[in-house]
Design a protein around this motif. Structure first.
Motif: not given
Length: 460
Positions: A303, A333-334, A339, A341, A343-344, A346-347, A350-351
């Protein structure tokens, strides 16, 4: 939770010892007494600061002689402990690193103590959950803000960098090791720090360009951390080896299979054998070239928090290191708070934010590949990616210092010979879509699809 220090106080003693041995280094250090977590060290620094302001020496003997009653001696840990700082003193060049370590330790201890107090008040019912959460949030925000360095201090450092740049000791842009890129008047290398985003559809050459960055940086002695989210470490290293050797991986597979079939039949083909032998020689040269290079690789399954933590640890060993990530959307995914899990959007956001923070922390380039939403086709539509085409993200291009889009006309012509899409044969276009400084431009680099290579060849 306990208030046990998360790491030994070696850095605090190393700084005190360095100043005692080399008092002139006091002028180069920007530390407050509050930065020390050990009260003995805090009191010693207060004494040293007062003496320095008064123009008095700060060697160990002078400090020991200045101590008054037994209470003052006890507050610094005793004369034996005071003199022992010299045994662990760091060299002056390592003071910035030791300072960062010391401040990090102090912040951790302060945050642990604050969390312990919050936990106690919450358990006793002395505060509501909202009040406690707000207090924790404010404490965490205080840790994130760095106000340790004054503007005047930052300006002095900036002036030193400008003078180093003016005399050729420091580069404004970091060379990539691709001559056509580095010596182009409108490109000139990578931004000194921040995220450089490489956009492209599948098959456009993101991975090939990122691999070429890695090999180019290694060729000029720049350490590299490469995270490949699509493959294992061994597969990525194999791809680098084949590209560097100039060997077509598919041709290698066909020739070696044919050679195996001939051997099974008891037959022999001198021409096939010599061709394989030549490939083996080039691959061995590439392996020997890579063997002693400062390259670190991680593979699929990590992650973004794991990637950034590993990068920060490597940065302590290699301060000049460049980070290369291939690619943004495919990082694991984190499970970070807030965030969701699955939700592309949001993920990916975040990255992107975490990699931007990493670049700010290490103050070095972080080069990130990113997939675009899809191929644009149809009459009058230019298939070249735009900033807003980043798949599952509307913020990645905002987080980036630079954004480059990749385009190969050959990609479309190979699939549809009747296409009207224009572009040079055997060329990949690198289109500057965003730069915080400098003009936007397009760079054309040589493209060799079979060996996955961009630009000029490296000499092994």
């Amino acid at each position: 939770m306990t208030a046990t220090p998360p790491m030994p106080s070696h850095s605090e003693r190393a700084i005190l010892g360095c100043v005692m041995i080399h008092p002139s280094t006091m002028d180069t250090i920007s530390i407050r007494a509050a930065d020390f977590s050990d009260e003995r060290h805090m009191h010693t620094w207060q004494i040293m600061t007062a003496r320095h302001s008064a123009g008095l020496p700060n060697d160990m003997c002078s400090i020991a002689e200045s101590l008054g009653d037994k209470g003052d001696v006890a507050r610094v840990g005793g004369l034996g402990y005071l003199s022992s700082h010299g045994d662990v003193a760091c060299i002056a060049a390592n003071i910035p690193h030791q300072t960062r370590q010391m401040r990090e330790r102090t912040r951790r201890i302060n945050l642990i103590n604050e969390l312990n107090m919050c936990s106690a008040t919450l358990a006793d019912g002395a505060a509501t959950s909202i009040e406690t959460a707000t207090r924790i949030s404010n404490s965490a925000a205080g840790v994130l803000i760095n106000t340790d360095m004054s503007v005047s201090r930052r300006l002095r450092i900036q002036h030193e960098h400008l003078m180093d740049e003016a005399t050729g000791k420091r580069e404004v842009y970091i060379r990539t090791g691709i001559p056509s890129w580095d010596y182009h008047s409108l490109f000139g290398g990578l931004s000194t720090e921040g995220v450089t985003l490489i956009l492209g559809a599948s098959g456009m050459g993101k991975t090939t360009l990122l691999n070429r960055y890695v090999l180019g940086l290694l060729s000029i002695g720049t350490p590299v951390y490469l995270h490949g989210s699509e493959t294992s470490e061994d597969r990525r290293l194999r791809d680098l080896t084949f590209s560097l050797a100039g060997v077509d991986g598919r041709a290698w597979a066909q020739l070696t299979r044919g050679l195996s079939e001939l051997k099974a039949k008891g037959e022999y083909d001198l021409e096939v054998y010599r061709e394989v032998e030549g490939m083996v020689e080039r691959l061995e040269q590439a392996q020997a070239w890579l063997e002693d290079k400062p390259l670190h690789i991680t593979g699929a399954g990590l992650c973004v928090e794991q990637v950034t933590a590993y990068a920060k640890r490597l940065h302590r060993q290699h301060p000049r290191m460049v980070v290369v990530v291939d690619y943004l959307q495919d990082i694991g995914d984190t499970i970070a708070p807030g965030v969701k899990v699955g939700d592309r959007i949001q993920q990916v956001s975040h990255k992107s934010g975490q990699l931007k923070n990493l670049a700010a922390y290490i103050r070095r380039p972080v080069v990130v590949g990113a997939q675009v939403s899809g191929e644009k086709g149809g009459p009058g539509l230019d298939p070249r990616p735009e900033l807003w085409d980043v798949q599952w993200s509307s913020t990645a291009h905002q987080d980036a210092e630079e954004v480059y889009a990749l385009f190969r006309a050959d990609y479309y012509r190979e699939r549809d010979p009747s296409t009207r899409i224009q572009g040079e044969h055997g060329v990949v276009e690198v289109i500057a879509r965003k730069r915080r400084t400098g003009r936007l431009a397009t760079l054309e680099l040589q493209w060799d699809g079979p060996t996955k290579w961009i630009g000029e060849r490296l000499s092994l």
